[in-house]
Design an enzyme around this catalytic site. Structure first.
Site, PDB file in Angstrom:
ATOM      1  CG  ASP A 121      -3.534  -8.082  16.135  1.00  0.00           C
ATOM      2  OD1 ASP A 121      -3.944  -7.354  16.493  1.00  0.00           O
ATOM      3  OD2 ASP A 121      -2.681  -7.901  15.675  1.00  0.00           O
ATOM      4  CG  ASP A 162      -2.354  -1.003   0.905  1.00  0.00           C
ATOM      5  OD1 ASP A 162      -2.324  -1.222   0.286  1.00  0.00           O
ATOM      6  OD2 ASP A 162      -2.557  -1.284   2.253  1.00  0.00           O
TER       7      ASP A 162
END
Length: 496
Positions: free
Chosen positions: A241, A93
């Protein structure tokens, strides 16, 4: 009178919560010691049989990692695994010149016959979670290994971890983080100290008894089916996460933690980088408490003990709020103690809670001994390391409390990546890093004022009471002064 009793109430609640957290840590220590004596009888794939070797996709989510891309890709290309059953996705990105550098090295690896793809997006929607989700759409592997840009998995890493997925109930295999620059500075040493406690005591202690643990964002593997079954990656918290980990375990997926498999990584060497990482982790923890608490409590498939450990796990970062409250209120409490004689019994009772610090001291000693060995010499080194860690951790308590409060109250913020440096020992290797935040946070001003506040606390020990002072809290205020001084001066002068 109302003010004094309000201070006493808040102070008491904060101490009680810290004590409860300490008891949970002690329980994890008992679990950890028990687990070390229990042989691992896990079912594993037979990698001598080519038919049993599954296809694996390695995902490398990166964003403006100019200084570590060469190291990362060079290391990943050495991973030992059947080439016809391995795919590498570089989920890039980036918005800077690192894109061209990454493309160059990806092409070089492709020319060696390795299946590696350079995947770009037009935006950073969902940040890291969004990149992982995008890559998953085209991932060929049944299992997804994830590494952040500062991680350097050993050559045999996949061969050590993938076999555990033979058990079809396992959705995640997580490995222990190592630290390639542990001894670089005081800052890296205290970060390693805290992470070592998490990756030994906490992860083993929870996992060995079937309590919820978390995928740590990197250095682990997911079963692709598990990701989809749990609802896929979501970017509504800063710790995607932890979010997906809890959603997966609530769907009855099992996690396998491997303490014996170490995955080396680079620790932040400058305090602005450590601050941004701490802010993201602590705010994300609070966000996930708000998101997951009711789901955990309402789940009929989760035992009461696991629910208790899960809530304390999700409240992990919120302990900084309790520590900060105890620190700030300890000075008014010193004066209240010496002015309200009728509360003498209360203060005797409150002194019991010093046992919380003793519990932490004992728990972390086992972690330290596991890493460095026992013996009297190492014990004295541990004492110094423990008090250094505790002091500086308290110095971060204002910064982390602000992060926690933002998380609990739903204030949204951008995913701020931790700048990487690619250094181990060179003391001047980081100074020209283009990603370093040049302006210290406004919170630093408050941290500077707190230094003066806790110096006043030490001075107060000499003037309160009628019998030559009250020095019970003097060591505590001294450690707070040291901790906030360290954080303040390092933040102002931006030196590692």
């Amino acid at each position: 009178m109302i003010l004094e009793y309000s201070i006493i109430l808040i102070y008491s609640i904060a101490l009680l919560l810290i004590f409860m957290y300490a008891l949970a840590q002690l329980n994890l220590l008992f679990n950890y010691l028990k687990a070390r004596k229990t042989p691992d009888t896990s079912e594993k794939y037979d990698f001598t049989n080519p038919e049993e070797i599954p296809f694996v996709t390695i995902q490398l989510p990166v964003y403006n990692e100019l200084y570590v891309m060469k190291r990362l890709l060079k290391n990943i290309a050495k991973i030992s695994y059947p080439i016809d059953k391995l795919e590498i996705q570089v989920l890039d990105d980036s918005t800077d010149e690192s894109v061209a550098i990454t493309a160059k090295y990806v092409k070089e690896i492709q020319e060696k016959g390795i299946d590696i793809q350079h995947i770009r997006r037009d935006n950073r929607q969902g940040f890291k979670a969004g990149a992982l989700k995008e890559g998953l759409k085209t991932a060929k592997g049944n299992f997804i290994a994830i590494f952040d840009a500062d991680f350097l998995p050993q050559k045999e890493w996949l061969l050590q971890t993938v076999p555990y997925f033979k058990n079809e109930e396992i959705g995640v295999v997580q490995t222990r983080w190592g630290h390639i620059n542990r001894s670089y500075s005081t800052l890296t040493k205290i970060q390693a100290f805290a992470l070592d406690a998490h990756f030994t005591l906490e992860q083993v202690g929870r996992n060995s008894q079937g309590h919820f643990i978390n995928f740590n964002g990197t250095a682990g593997l997911w079963r692709k089916e598990c990701i989809y079954d749990a609802g896929n990656w979501e970017g509504d918290t800063l710790t995607e996460d932890l979010d997906l980990s809890y959603r997966a375990q609530l769907k009855n997926w099992k996690f396998k933690y491997l303490e014996h498999v170490e995955t080396p990584a680079e620790l932040p060497v400058i305090i602005s980088a450590a601050r941004s990482q701490q802010f993201r982790w602590n705010k994300g923890g609070a966000e996930n408490f708000q998101k997951m608490m009711k789901r955990v409590l309402r789940s009929k498939n989760v035992s009461l003990k696991t629910k208790i450990h899960s809530i304390l796990h999700l409240l992990n970062s919120s302990m900084f709020t309790c520590i900060f409250l105890v620190a700030v209120l300890s000075i008014p409490m010193l004066y209240i103690k010496n002015e309200f004689a009728h509360l003498k019994i209360y203060f005797y009772v409150m002194s019991f809670f010093v046992v919380s610090s003793l519990i932490f001291f004992i728990c972390y000693w086992y972690m330290y001994k596991n890493s460095y060995g026992g013996g009297l010499k190492n014990f004295f080194k541990y004492i110094a390391a423990f008090f250094t860690f505790f002091s500086i951790a308290m110095g971060f308590s204002l910064h982390n409390t602000i992060a926690v409060l933002e998380g609990h109250f739903g204030k949204k913020s951008e995913f701020v990546r931790t700048p990487k440096f690619n250094i181990k020992t060179a003391k001047d290797g980081w100074k020209k890093n283009k990603y370093i935040a040049n302006k210290p946070s406004v919170h630093v001003i408050l941290e500077g004022l707190l230094i003066l506040y806790f110096i006043f606390g030490m001075y107060s020990a000499f003037i309160v009471g009628n019998q030559g002072g009250d020095f019970g809290l003097f060591p505590f205020h001294f450690m707070l002064t040291i901790g906030f001084s360290y954080v303040f001066f390092k933040s102002v002068f931006s030196k590692a």
